[in-house]
Design an enzyme around this catalytic site. Structure first.
Site, short mmCIF file in Angstrom:
data_model
loop_
_atom_site.label_atom_id
_atom_site.label_comp_id
_atom_site.label_asym_id
_atom_site.label_seq_id
_atom_site.Cartn_x
_atom_site.Cartn_y
_atom_site.Cartn_z
N GLU A 166 87.40 93.64 71.78
CA GLU A 166 86.52 94.46 72.62
C GLU A 166 87.16 95.81 72.98
O GLU A 166 87.65 96.03 74.09
CB GLU A 166 86.12 93.69 73.89
CG GLU A 166 85.34 92.42 73.56
CD GLU A 166 84.78 91.71 74.77
OE1 GLU A 166 85.15 92.06 75.90
OE2 GLU A 166 83.97 90.79 74.59
N GLU A 350 81.87 86.02 70.22
CA GLU A 350 81.72 85.56 71.61
C GLU A 350 80.26 85.61 71.99
O GLU A 350 79.57 86.62 71.75
CB GLU A 350 82.48 86.46 72.59
CG GLU A 350 83.96 86.27 72.61
CD GLU A 350 84.65 87.10 73.69
OE1 GLU A 350 83.99 87.43 74.71
OE2 GLU A 350 85.83 87.42 73.49
O1 IFM Z 1 85.98 86.48 79.56
C1 IFM Z 1 85.58 87.58 78.80
C2 IFM Z 1 86.43 87.71 77.56
O2 IFM Z 1 87.77 87.83 77.86
C3 IFM Z 1 86.02 88.93 76.77
N1 IFM Z 1 84.60 88.97 76.56
C4 IFM Z 1 83.73 88.73 77.67
C5 IFM Z 1 84.14 87.45 78.38
C6 IFM Z 1 83.20 87.21 79.58
O3 IFM Z 1 83.26 88.26 80.48
#
Ligand code: IFM
Length: 439
Positions: A166, A350
């Site tokens: 990210e 994710e």
């Molecule tokens: O927990 C985070 C993760 O570390 C990175 N992406 C988003 C998730 C939820 O906020």
């Protein structure tokens, strides 16, 4: 309810976690990170909680890998902590740290789980933060050196490697909004960090390729920008949001340039010679990871760049206050494929939701999460039907964990963790997914 057989043969299901959020950073000789420092500063993190113990995965990893295997998951997306491997960020290696990841990877392979490793999921060693961290161009070289050390040990057994998780969060959220470590709010720091995360990604990708490692990917997070109204001002504000959040990184990686709106805003803040870095930034990757959770409703707001604000939307929300909007996932899968990554394999790396889950009589009922996942799986299936080369889906997260500035309160797990006893309890969503994956 969805079934594994609704997806193409070989489609991979997995669960995701990250080192600082689960391991227990206080164990095993890891060095201090900017998240420890950020959390120790009053007002930054709910209850000033940190990752010192987290889920104690450092000691309980066999039980956690058993949960992944028993749930029927094919893959596990985990990250390594830079400061666990190199406590000062550079130089002296912590053998105990490397041994930990070595055992963990072997544990996955013994259980038939494909290891997808993220090299950096946000815990920058404090010693590097002291030198400017992501603002310092040298971070690209430091990161590549760390990648070489780690992959020198694990590279022969890793299924796929992601460089930096990210990029927007590492740079914009942490240097413009100040929400994550290092908690900076400064446009010049932001422009530099945004450029340097991309440069670090490309530099490490080249270093790993030189070691003979392939299957290297980039993982970006995407948020759908919905204009609050049809007014030209709100539409422009949403486009600015879309550019700094979604397009900046994708355009750098795949088109070797930055969006015009951002170049105009950042021209005087970007590091000298930034235009010459795109051959490194755009080093070809083997796959792209898409992290997706929600949309934001964007309205124009008088004031300096970016002159926008998020306003509350009408849709049902998760415990994070994030609107549930599966259409956004379909939108970004299509858009990555058509506008950026072409025929490269895509993975949802994710997706998931936080919910105020509680254990009642040994069970956790979370129908909201079952529904959330079903609706996002539908979006993924639709993308596949349309020809998007989506190859797998990793749910965030395997278990409740440290949700950064929000501490331990927001529960994203398929498995509940009691943070007093550290007992793991599979939630109904885990059991539903397990039966879907067995079918
Ligand atoms: O927990 C985070 C993760 O570390 C990175 N992406 C988003 C998730 C939820 O906020």
């Amino acid at each position: 309810m969805y079934k594994r057989s609704d997806f193409p043969d070989g489609f991979l299901f997995g669960a995701s976690t990250a080192a600082y959020q689960i391991e227990g950073h206080g164990f095993g000789g890891a060095g201090p990170t900017h998240w420890d420092d950020f959390a120790a500063t009053p007002g930054n993190v709910v209850r000033a909680e940190d990752g010192a113990v987290a889920c104690d995965h450092f000691h309980r990893w066999p039980e956690d890998l058993d949960l992944i295997r028993d749930g029927g998951f094919d893959g596990y997306r985990f990250s390594a902590s830079w400061a666990r491997v190199l406590p000062e960020g550079r130089g002296q290696v912590n053998q105990e740290g490397l041994d930990f990841y070595d055992k963990l990877v072997d544990g996955m392979l013994e259980r038939g789980i494909d290891p997808m490793l993220t090299l950096y999921h946000w815990e920058l060693p404090s010693a590097l933060a002291d030198q400017g961290g992501w603002r310092n161009r040298d971070v690209a070289k430091w990161f590549a050196d760390y990648a070489e050390v780690l992959m020198g040990r694990l590279g022969d057994r890793i299924w796929k490697t992601a460089t930096i998780n990210e990029l927007w969060c590492v740079s914009f959220l942490s240097h413009f909004m100040g929400v994550h470590a290092p908690g900076v709010r400064d446009i010049r720091a932001t422009a530099r960090a945004m450029h340097h995360v991309l440069l670090a990604h490309g530099t490490a990708t080249q270093a790993l390729r030189a070691m003979g490692i392939d299957q290297i990917g980039a993982v970006c997070n995407f948020t759908y920008a919905q204009p609050a109204s049809k007014s030209p001002e709100d539409v422009e504000a949403a486009a600015t949001f879309d550019d700094h959040y979604n397009n900046f990184f994708m355009s750098g990686l795949f088109h070797k340039k930055y969006p015009e709106r951002i170049v105009t805003a950042f021209e005087k803040y970007l590091p000298e010679g930034w235009q010459n870095d795109f051959d490194v930034i755009g080093t070809p990757v083997d796959w792209l990871g898409v992290n997706y959770y929600t949309r934001e409703i964007i309205a124009a707001d008088p004031g300096p760049w970016p002159a926008l604000k998020s306003v509350e939307g009408p849709l049902p929300k998760t415990q994070m206050g994030w609107e549930i909007y599966p259409e956004g996932l379909l939108h970004f899968l299509r858009r990555c494929h058509t506008d950026f990554s072409g025929d490269l394999p895509l993975y949802v790396t994710e997706n998931g939701m936080a919910n105020p889950d509680v254990v009642v009589d040994g069970a956790v009922h979370d129908p909201e999460r079952i529904d959330y996942l079903a609706r996002h799986f539908d979006a993924a299936k639709q993308a596949i039907v349309e020809g998007v080369p989506l190859k797998g889906y990793f749910v965030w997260s395997l278990m409740d964990n440290y949700e950064w500035a929000l501490g331990y309160e927001k529960r994203f797990g398929l498995v509940h963790v009691d943070f007093d006893t550290l007992k793991r309890t599979p939630k109904d969503s885990y059991l539903a997914l397990k039966s879907a994956l067995a079918s």
